[in-house]
Design a protein around this motif. Structure first.
Motif, mmCIF file in Angstrom:
data_model
loop_
_atom_site.group_PDB
_atom_site.id
_atom_site.type_symbol
_atom_site.label_atom_id
_atom_site.label_comp_id
_atom_site.label_asym_id
_atom_site.label_seq_id
_atom_site.Cartn_x
_atom_site.Cartn_y
_atom_site.Cartn_z
ATOM 1 N N ASP A 163 0.802 -1.222 0.000
ATOM 2 C CA ASP A 163 0.000 0.000 0.000
ATOM 3 C C ASP A 163 0.837 1.276 0.000
ATOM 4 O O ASP A 163 0.382 2.313 -0.441
ATOM 5 C CB ASP A 163 -0.968 0.011 1.187
ATOM 6 C CG ASP A 163 -0.274 -0.418 2.468
ATOM 7 O OD1 ASP A 163 0.866 -0.887 2.382
ATOM 8 O OD2 ASP A 163 -0.876 -0.296 3.552
ATOM 9 N N PHE A 164 2.050 1.191 0.481
ATOM 10 C CA PHE A 164 2.916 2.365 0.474
ATOM 11 C C PHE A 164 4.343 1.890 0.261
ATOM 12 O O PHE A 164 5.154 1.882 1.183
ATOM 13 C CB PHE A 164 2.790 3.123 1.807
ATOM 14 C CG PHE A 164 3.356 4.508 1.743
ATOM 15 C CD1 PHE A 164 2.545 5.576 1.371
ATOM 16 C CD2 PHE A 164 4.688 4.765 2.038
ATOM 17 C CE1 PHE A 164 3.055 6.855 1.319
ATOM 18 C CE2 PHE A 164 5.188 6.037 1.990
ATOM 19 C CZ PHE A 164 4.373 7.089 1.629
ATOM 20 N N PRO A 165 4.657 1.443 -0.962
ATOM 21 C CA PRO A 165 5.958 0.794 -1.176
ATOM 22 C C PRO A 165 7.136 1.724 -0.916
ATOM 23 O O PRO A 165 8.156 1.310 -0.388
ATOM 24 C CB PRO A 165 5.903 0.364 -2.641
ATOM 25 C CG PRO A 165 4.802 1.139 -3.266
ATOM 26 C CD PRO A 165 3.838 1.470 -2.180
ATOM 27 N N PHE A 166 6.991 2.998 -1.285
ATOM 28 C CA PHE A 166 8.097 3.927 -1.073
ATOM 29 C C PHE A 166 7.522 5.338 -1.068
ATOM 30 O O PHE A 166 6.430 5.581 -1.554
ATOM 31 C CB PHE A 166 9.160 3.801 -2.159
ATOM 32 C CG PHE A 166 8.624 4.076 -3.527
ATOM 33 C CD1 PHE A 166 8.682 5.348 -4.062
ATOM 34 C CD2 PHE A 166 8.025 3.069 -4.270
ATOM 35 C CE1 PHE A 166 8.158 5.615 -5.309
ATOM 36 C CE2 PHE A 166 7.505 3.333 -5.513
ATOM 37 C CZ PHE A 166 7.566 4.610 -6.031
ATOM 38 N N ASP A 167 8.294 6.219 -0.506
ATOM 39 C CA ASP A 167 7.862 7.608 -0.438
ATOM 40 C C ASP A 167 8.517 8.382 -1.575
ATOM 41 O O ASP A 167 9.605 8.026 -2.025
ATOM 42 C CB ASP A 167 8.295 8.184 0.917
ATOM 43 C CG ASP A 167 7.603 9.502 1.206
ATOM 44 O OD1 ASP A 167 6.980 10.033 0.276
ATOM 45 O OD2 ASP A 167 7.686 9.968 2.356
ATOM 46 N N LEU A 168 7.846 9.402 -2.024
ATOM 47 C CA LEU A 168 8.419 10.238 -3.084
ATOM 48 C C LEU A 168 9.774 10.786 -2.673
ATOM 49 O O LEU A 168 10.680 10.933 -3.487
ATOM 50 C CB LEU A 168 7.485 11.409 -3.389
ATOM 51 C CG LEU A 168 6.478 11.202 -4.498
ATOM 52 C CD1 LEU A 168 5.735 12.481 -4.761
ATOM 53 C CD2 LEU A 168 7.190 10.740 -5.755
ATOM 54 N N GLN A 169 9.900 11.079 -1.348
ATOM 55 C CA GLN A 169 11.143 11.689 -0.885
ATOM 56 C C GLN A 169 12.298 10.700 -0.813
ATOM 57 O O GLN A 169 13.440 11.085 -0.571
ATOM 58 C CB GLN A 169 10.908 12.332 0.488
ATOM 59 C CG GLN A 169 9.996 13.530 0.387
ATOM 60 C CD GLN A 169 9.327 13.837 1.725
ATOM 61 O OE1 GLN A 169 9.995 14.102 2.702
ATOM 62 N NE2 GLN A 169 8.013 13.798 1.755
ATOM 63 N N GLU A 170 11.999 9.427 -1.037
ATOM 64 C CA GLU A 170 13.091 8.455 -1.093
ATOM 65 C C GLU A 170 13.721 8.400 -2.477
ATOM 66 O O GLU A 170 14.775 7.785 -2.668
ATOM 67 C CB GLU A 170 12.568 7.061 -0.729
ATOM 68 C CG GLU A 170 12.139 6.925 0.718
ATOM 69 C CD GLU A 170 11.608 5.525 0.993
ATOM 70 O OE1 GLU A 170 12.300 4.566 0.645
ATOM 71 O OE2 GLU A 170 10.499 5.410 1.548
ATOM 72 N N LEU A 171 13.060 9.006 -3.450
ATOM 73 C CA LEU A 171 13.542 8.893 -4.830
ATOM 74 C C LEU A 171 14.986 9.359 -5.012
ATOM 75 O O LEU A 171 15.737 8.723 -5.758
ATOM 76 C CB LEU A 171 12.607 9.642 -5.779
ATOM 77 C CG LEU A 171 11.287 8.910 -6.064
ATOM 78 C CD1 LEU A 171 10.394 9.742 -6.963
ATOM 79 C CD2 LEU A 171 11.548 7.556 -6.713
ATOM 80 N N THR A 219 1.095 8.383 -2.254
ATOM 81 C CA THR A 219 2.389 8.207 -2.895
ATOM 82 C C THR A 219 2.152 7.660 -4.290
ATOM 83 O O THR A 219 1.016 7.435 -4.689
ATOM 84 C CB THR A 219 3.284 7.260 -2.089
ATOM 85 O OG1 THR A 219 4.584 7.244 -2.690
ATOM 86 C CG2 THR A 219 2.740 5.853 -2.064
ATOM 87 N N ILE A 220 3.233 7.445 -5.000
ATOM 88 C CA ILE A 220 3.105 6.941 -6.372
ATOM 89 C C ILE A 220 2.715 5.470 -6.333
ATOM 90 O O ILE A 220 3.435 4.636 -5.786
ATOM 91 C CB ILE A 220 4.430 7.117 -7.122
ATOM 92 C CG1 ILE A 220 4.704 8.596 -7.328
ATOM 93 C CG2 ILE A 220 4.385 6.402 -8.460
ATOM 94 C CD1 ILE A 220 6.016 8.886 -7.979
ATOM 95 N N THR A 221 1.568 5.184 -6.898
ATOM 96 C CA THR A 221 1.141 3.781 -6.982
ATOM 97 C C THR A 221 0.571 3.548 -8.365
ATOM 98 O O THR A 221 0.544 4.428 -9.205
ATOM 99 C CB THR A 221 0.066 3.456 -5.936
ATOM 100 O OG1 THR A 221 -0.964 4.442 -6.048
ATOM 101 C CG2 THR A 221 0.614 3.427 -4.542
ATOM 102 N N ALA A 222 0.094 2.337 -8.564
ATOM 103 C CA ALA A 222 -0.472 1.986 -9.858
ATOM 104 C C ALA A 222 -1.826 2.665 -10.025
ATOM 105 O O ALA A 222 -2.465 3.086 -9.057
ATOM 106 C CB ALA A 222 -0.617 0.482 -9.970
#
Lengths: 888, 888
Positions: free
Chosen positions: A312-320, B300-303
């Motif tokens: 549901d929340f694999p990663f945060d935008l700020q981790e990019l 966050t970015i998801t499908a």
């Protein structure tokens, strides 16, 4: 590019002379040979005429009429139906997928057993560290040495990855012995042993090669049932599918397999082959996974390295940014790996003393490398700091683990269970272990992949990338213990996701592919990290591609395979360089009305494999191209002892009847050639599969105008006049000449009564005759370019059509020639200055800033060049102006 | 393929005459025009010589020296740096990705608002069903009518999907007005309205078109900063990347987007373009999703259509047959959809009365279709049985739902919450709703996609496929309530997974692509069902491809775009058909020493766009090819009034000075042509972007040998001698002739004192002169094939190089010609008998059983053919035999 007769076994992988032959995409005949063979068979059948064709099935039917006829009839119909189906593409692809899945599974099983045995030995001897060490070191050394020796003896072609070779083969070059059963056996057994040793070696590249060999063997096997597999173009298409199967069933990743194989082996990809790859790779991956279920390894079909990341929340935008850092660092790392790997190979070759020693004791190098690496990974020794006891597979499983190992920088909060324990060292923390692992594995992998055993580098690099990603991930997790997101929900950072990203990025950087992204999705069964993976892979590619060639291209260059380098990223000057700037202007040609002496001179004057045939030296109108071997054959047939004896006999019989019998010979020649010009050269070439069914045909008219009769005159031509010629000439011609020379001796004894002086005189006389091209195989439409064609377009056409040369014409007139060599030089000259040499970091960025002024000067020079050259050809123009100058 | 001058606006989409021009991949000049323009600019600069080149940045610097110089210098340096960077590929790709993401997001937002408005209206009027109905029906009707009218008025090229056109453009054909700003605006606004209406229309195809237009406009915009974007080859590469961006940012599916665009638009794909697509599509998808996060739609970015299927046991092996059934049924369904869609279009065109009526009231058809469809989906009416109130997006979300709707066949056990409620009908069960939904949506989608608005068919088909999959899934769930697996754990069947499989399979079948599999993974964010999806997609493709062309190919055929059909699956006879079987032997040619009268006859005798230029009628040696328009230009220049007046004046001045002044004209011509043959035709063609910087050059030498001066003689040539000629000749030539005729009148009045009889006499005299080819644009190296080249190879070469014709030569001599038409006929003849006609089901299977005997007869016939033809050319052979017949 002569016949495929030379089967000189390659002796050492260091100085292996790769014999290759260009196959035809355009304007040559070999591709149509399958069809020709069929035509020929049809003709023979027609000649047999009244004798009924033996129809085996019905014959069988008559014999077995008595017992259970209807059952037999049914069975026969089934058989006939099956045989007709054998020709279908999908049958072939299914069979290929099935075979490859079985091979892959069996190999995996054997490798797992080997690794298990080592673990068991190591575990059983835990009372004595020395014994343990002996077992730990000896086992892989023996396996690798065996593998190296076995492949060396059986088929040295099986050494290495195989992807560079497949890339070359798919470009239309035939590499000898690369797709034979012997190589297959050597590669399968060699690879199993090599991987079973636990060294950091991969199986992806070899699997591509194995699948291709499978396809080649399968098509040869299936052609027993029908003539469907004799077409070369089709076989190339099937090989492309086989490459996809290789990657697909290696990782159970059909989509990634197809894409990876396309990226790695093709320059231009035929979309119509796309479904073939998907079909075969899916079927193969399916069977491969079903076998695992059937073997009770798994409950159902799942991914190979299944991950269970938060959805549901694999990663945060700020981790990019962190992912981008992984990508960029992987790019540099990948380039460094390729560089290191090449330097090791080059070092080994350059050091003459080492080289000579290793040549003698050919198995010493593999043994030595294995010894070093296995010593360093010995778990109770240094191995404890780098998770030495884990196999590659276990390493990946642990690296992709869902849990966070380091919490707040202190590693002891977390319970390391099962195989995870390997990463835990009581006196150090997980960061140290990871860093040591990455550094050690990096050079170990680069070194291990230079061992002359069947092995790839993808998997080791993948593991290193995963470790690097994990390191970054763990650091992030330590830095932001509660995640970056400052919302109500706490989403902790998932270091496993970083590992996935790192694996894709580093393997993408080393191989210069983007499809490693797809491979990791299929490997892990999760696509949730798609954007980080894509970003990292693209950045890694951008960095790596601007620094180094891909690992496979690097090997292609080291092995000096015939290749065409890619055009770099957005080099605009490519569009400004033209054919006229790079073409060879001073080329030797054959004219229609030339004498045999001219042929001789042309042969001595050039090394070109294909000579242009022009109408006359004045008009220079290009009529076609003739192969060097054909010119040689024309010469030797003109100077053949048989012809000489014929002349002699005619002289003896009657001086008056001379004219008559000569014209009868001429007649004989022309009837033969009128049955189609490809017919004759085809029969002359050693094309066993195509001619299997027409065994009686070539025996009909053996002597006239054939290349198989050469005398001492030819010997003198080859040896006396030009001592360098035999080495320059292609192996086949030389072989043929040698073979023929022996067989001719008896004929000389029987009938030759001319003195050497007479022979020389006769030959001089013969050389002054005009050449009769009617028996020569002429390519009537060689590829032509124009002077203004840009380098970019030339590159496109060469790689599209798999050309190795093209003539440059101007309104029908030959003005120059471009070969692969010139093109390569032109591209590399502007790309890297000196071929393989490493460019300084970020050279592409510096190039681009200077590009505007550079382009201006190029344009100027070109303009000047063009003005100069344009006067030249118009002077010798085809007379269009002259005709009109006469006033009305 | 003449100039690009004709800009006749297309009038109706039904009979729209598509004007196109072949661009060059090989041996023609247009591609090098960018470079040429630069050279020309360099030359001009050289001519200017001593006058210093104005350097704008430094000028600016001087003016602003006073204020804050260092700051300005820095800014200028930045500016210069940025301008130099603009030429880089990645800058372009990032900009393209950014723009497309913004466009996509803005459109999505507008569409969502439109749909929201309808829902709000419909909800607000719930007191009165009639008012509700009016609102429900009027709203989409108005939107669709507006969309149809708007695109019709602004740019009729914006109608439809755009993928077929992009496929044609990427093959190297220039479609007029397809990549302009007007079309862009029309497509964006039209598509927004069309999708906002809630009709079953898709946006994938239009997005591909929009992205391509974006790329074209962007490159035109960026070329203001530098000359980097003038190269046509590069622009084609950028267009290919743009197609990927289109799909990528439509679904936020970068990988699937790249693959889909490759499959749909390319025949041969350059792997070096691969990274471009990935780079741009990833960036675009990233921005697109980031915008959603920024807009607080997502955390966050998801499908896009995130699914939450069970990961540990996604499906059982024993469910695979059900997935295979979905695949096969989808294959038939997809073929039926394409068939239905085509039949509707053909029906509308064939019915003359309907057609005439609809032509007049052009907006009636869209309105009518919208009315019918929206009436049927009216939720309180029939819509309640087919979840009519759901938008496409909501439908997909519900179909991909994780829960099982039907338990043990009784639908009332399950609580339908939220939007799921739409599928629940109190008096029927979910199966009925699904079946009705599938049946109704099927014909509705097929009908709706024929409306002349910008729209695609991918999404509607995708939804239908998902519903079908869901139906199968629910049936399976009802059949096996506790799952099939008979182990300790109960793993229930996941109908949502079936929906995903069905969606991929049906959309794959309709578009003939495999990459829909990847698109669904990216859309749902789950890859767990990879094997079922792959199996279903491949089976669906196999079935659909053997029954029907893809939807895009079907549209290409309907619109009669210049195309080359694909070779079918494993048709072995392709390898047996040769060029000599399909080539046109009786072709008109131009000889070097021909007279103008011969040119006239050739022009009247053939419609070929490219005429071969041979040395002489006896030798038939091919020297090059000359365009039809060039031949026309030669003729008209010879018969031009200007030349006539010149002759007249000369006659009047002195009969003796005639010879001198004629040779001076000749001199003038030859100096001009010596500056490079491409120079002249390039100037004559309306190539605005390439010539923007050399405005003064063409004015120097206006009259001599130019095509712009035609007299009544030419009129008689075009109108009197051959009344059919103007329609046959290309639009451009005709236009030119018309335009010139008017401008010439004044010249006639001024100086022409010859009587018509004199003019005729003079012209007859002129026609007997020998042709001066020096001013003509000759392609010096047209593509040549050999008689023995197989159809398969010919197809490959044609599609590789984007050819539209090739000459067949035999040792330099022209023997025939193959054009796209012959090739198309040969392929379709063996594929489908009569072009588009539907093959009987499973025809491919029947074909293959008969193939053995058929192949035999073909081989025989060929052998016979070959024997026949080989005597013919040898008789007129280039004299190789004759020379040698003279005995020594």
């Amino acid at each position: 590019s002569g016949g495929s007769g030379g089967t000189m076994a390659s002796e050492s992988e260091a100085q292996r002379a790769l014999q290759y032959e260009q196959t035809l995409m355009y304007g040559r005949y070999t591709q149509d040979l399958g069809t020709f063979a069929k035509d020929e068979a049809a003709r023979l059948r027609l000649q047999e005429g009244d004798t009924p064709r033996p129809r085996r099935p019905s014959e069988l039917l008559e014999y077995t009429q008595g017992r259970c006829a209807p059952c037999r009839v049914c069975a026969l119909q089934c058989q006939r139906f099956l045989i007709s189906k054998v020709g279908e593409d999908w049958v072939f692809l299914i069979l290929l997928g099935l075979v490859m899945a079985l091979v892959s599974w069996a190999m995996d099983f054997a490798i797992a057993t080997c690794l298990q045995a080592q673990k068991w030995m190591y575990g059983g001897l835990d009372t004595n560290v020395l014994l343990q060490y002996m077992a730990w070191v000896t086992y892989p050394t023996v396996l690798i040495t065996f593998s190296a020796g076995f492949t060396q003896i059986l088929a040295p072609q099986a050494v290495g990855s195989g992807i560079p070779e497949m890339k070359t083969i798919l470009r239309g070059v035939v590499l000898k012995e690369y797709l034979t059963l012997k190589t297959f056996v050597a590669k399968v057994i060699g690879l199993t042993c090599a991987l079973g040793s636990g060294m950091p070696l991969g199986k992806e590249g070899p699997f591509v090669h194995i699948a291709s060999m499978c396809a080649a063997l399968l098509s040869r096997f299936l052609s027993l049932f029908g003539g469907f597999y004799e077409n070369e173009a089709r076989n190339i298409e099937m090989l492309a599918a086989a490459c996809a199967v290789g990657v697909g069933c290696c990782f159970a990743a059909p989509i990634g397999g197809v894409l990876f194989s396309i990226e790695v082996t093709s320059t231009f990809f035929a979309v119509r082959n796309y479904w073939r790859g998907f079909f075969a790779a899916t079927f193969s991956a399916f069977i491969f996974r079903v076998l695992a279920v059937w073997n009770k390894d798994e409950e159902t079909i799942t991914a190979l390295f299944k991950t269970r990341f938060r959805l549901d929340f694999p990663f945060d935008l700020q981790e990019l940014p962190a992912f981008a850092v992984i990508g960029i660092a992987s790019g540099f790392g990948g380039a460094l790996f390729v560089y290191l790997n090449r330097k090791i190979v080059q070092f080994m070759r350059r050091q003459k003393t080492i080289n000579r020693f290793l040549m003698k004791k050919r198995l010493l190098f593999p043994a030595l490398v294995t010894l070093i690496i296995s010593t360093l990974t010995f778990p109770p020794g240094f191995g404890q700091f780098m998770a030495g006891q884990l196999t590659q597979k276990d390493t990946l499983v642990t690296l992709f683990d869902n849990q966070t190992w380091a919490k707040q920088g202190i590693s002891d909060e977390f319970e390391y269970l099962g195989i995870l324990e390997a990463w835990h060292h009581p006196r150090s923390n997980v960061f140290v272990t990871l860093v040591v692992f990455i550094l050690m594995k990096f050079w170990m992998s680069a070194l291990a992949t230079t061992i002359p055993v069947p092995c790839g580098a993808f998997m080791p690099v993948f593991v290193i990338g995963a470790a690097f990603g994990r390191l970054v991930g763990e650091s992030m997790a330590a830095w932001f213990p509660d995640g970056i997101h400052t919302d109500s929900n706490i989403y902790r950072i998932v270091p496993g996701g970083y590992a996935v990203v790192g694996a894709a990025a580093l393997s993408g950087a080393v191989t210069h592919t983007v499809s490693t992204a797809v491979i990791v999705f299929e490997l892990t069964g999760q696509i949730s990290h798609i954007l980080p993976v894509m970003i990292a892979v693209i950045l890694a590619n951008a960095v790596a591609q601007s620094l180094q060639p891909s690992l496979y291209d690097s090997i292609i260059r080291i092995k000096k395979l015939p290749y065409l380098p890619e055009l770099g990223w957005g080099h605009h000057e490519k569009y400004n360089v033209r054919v006229e700037d790079i073409m060879v202007r001073d080329i030797r040609y054959v004219t229609l009305n030339c004498k045999y002496r001219d042929l001789q001179q042309v042969l001595h004057g050039t090394k070109m494999k294909n000579l242009p045939l022009v109408e006359s030296a004045e008009s220079m109108i290009l009529l076609g191209s003739i192969e060097r071997t054909q010119v040689g054959a024309l010469l030797s047939s003109q100077l053949s002892p048989h012809r000489r004896l014929l002349t002699l006999r005619q002289k003896v019989l009657s001086e008056d009847g001379h004219r008559l019998s000569d014209s009868s010979i001429r007649f004989q020649i022309s009837t033969e050639t009128s049955s189609g010009s490809p017919a004759r050269p085809a029969l002359r070439k050693p094309l066993k599969p195509a001619l299997k069914r027409v065994p009686s045909s070539p025996a009909d008219s053996p002597p006239v105008g054939s290349a198989d009769h050469t005398g001492i005159a030819l010997k003198s031509l080859f040896c006396a006049n030009a001592a360098t010629e035999p080495t320059e000439a292609q192996g086949t011609t030389y072989h043929k000449a040698k073979r023929v020379r022996i067989s001719i001796v008896e004929e000389m004894i029987l009938g030759d009564k001319m003195t050497p002086a007479e022979i020389l005189e006769w030959e001089e006389q013969q050389l002054d005759q005009l050449v009769d091209f009617s028996s020569a195989k002429i390519d009537p439409a060689p590829f032509q370019l124009v002077e203004h064609t840009s380098l970019h377009k030339t590159h496109t056409i060469f790689s599209l059509l798999g050309l190795d040369h093209a003539f440059v014409t101007s309104i029908g007139r030959l003005v120059g020639m471009v070969t692969l060599k010139e093109l390569r030089k032109a591209i590399e000259g502007s790309l890297t200055g000196k071929g393989v040499k490493v460019r300084p970091p970020l050279a592409s960025f510096r190039d681009s800033t200077a590009s505007t002024t550079e382009a201006d000067t190029t344009a100027l020079r070109q303009l000047w060049d063009r003005h100069q050259h344009h006067h030249m050809p118009r002077e010798a123009g085809p007379g269009g102006d002259d005709d009109d100058n006469t006033p009305k």
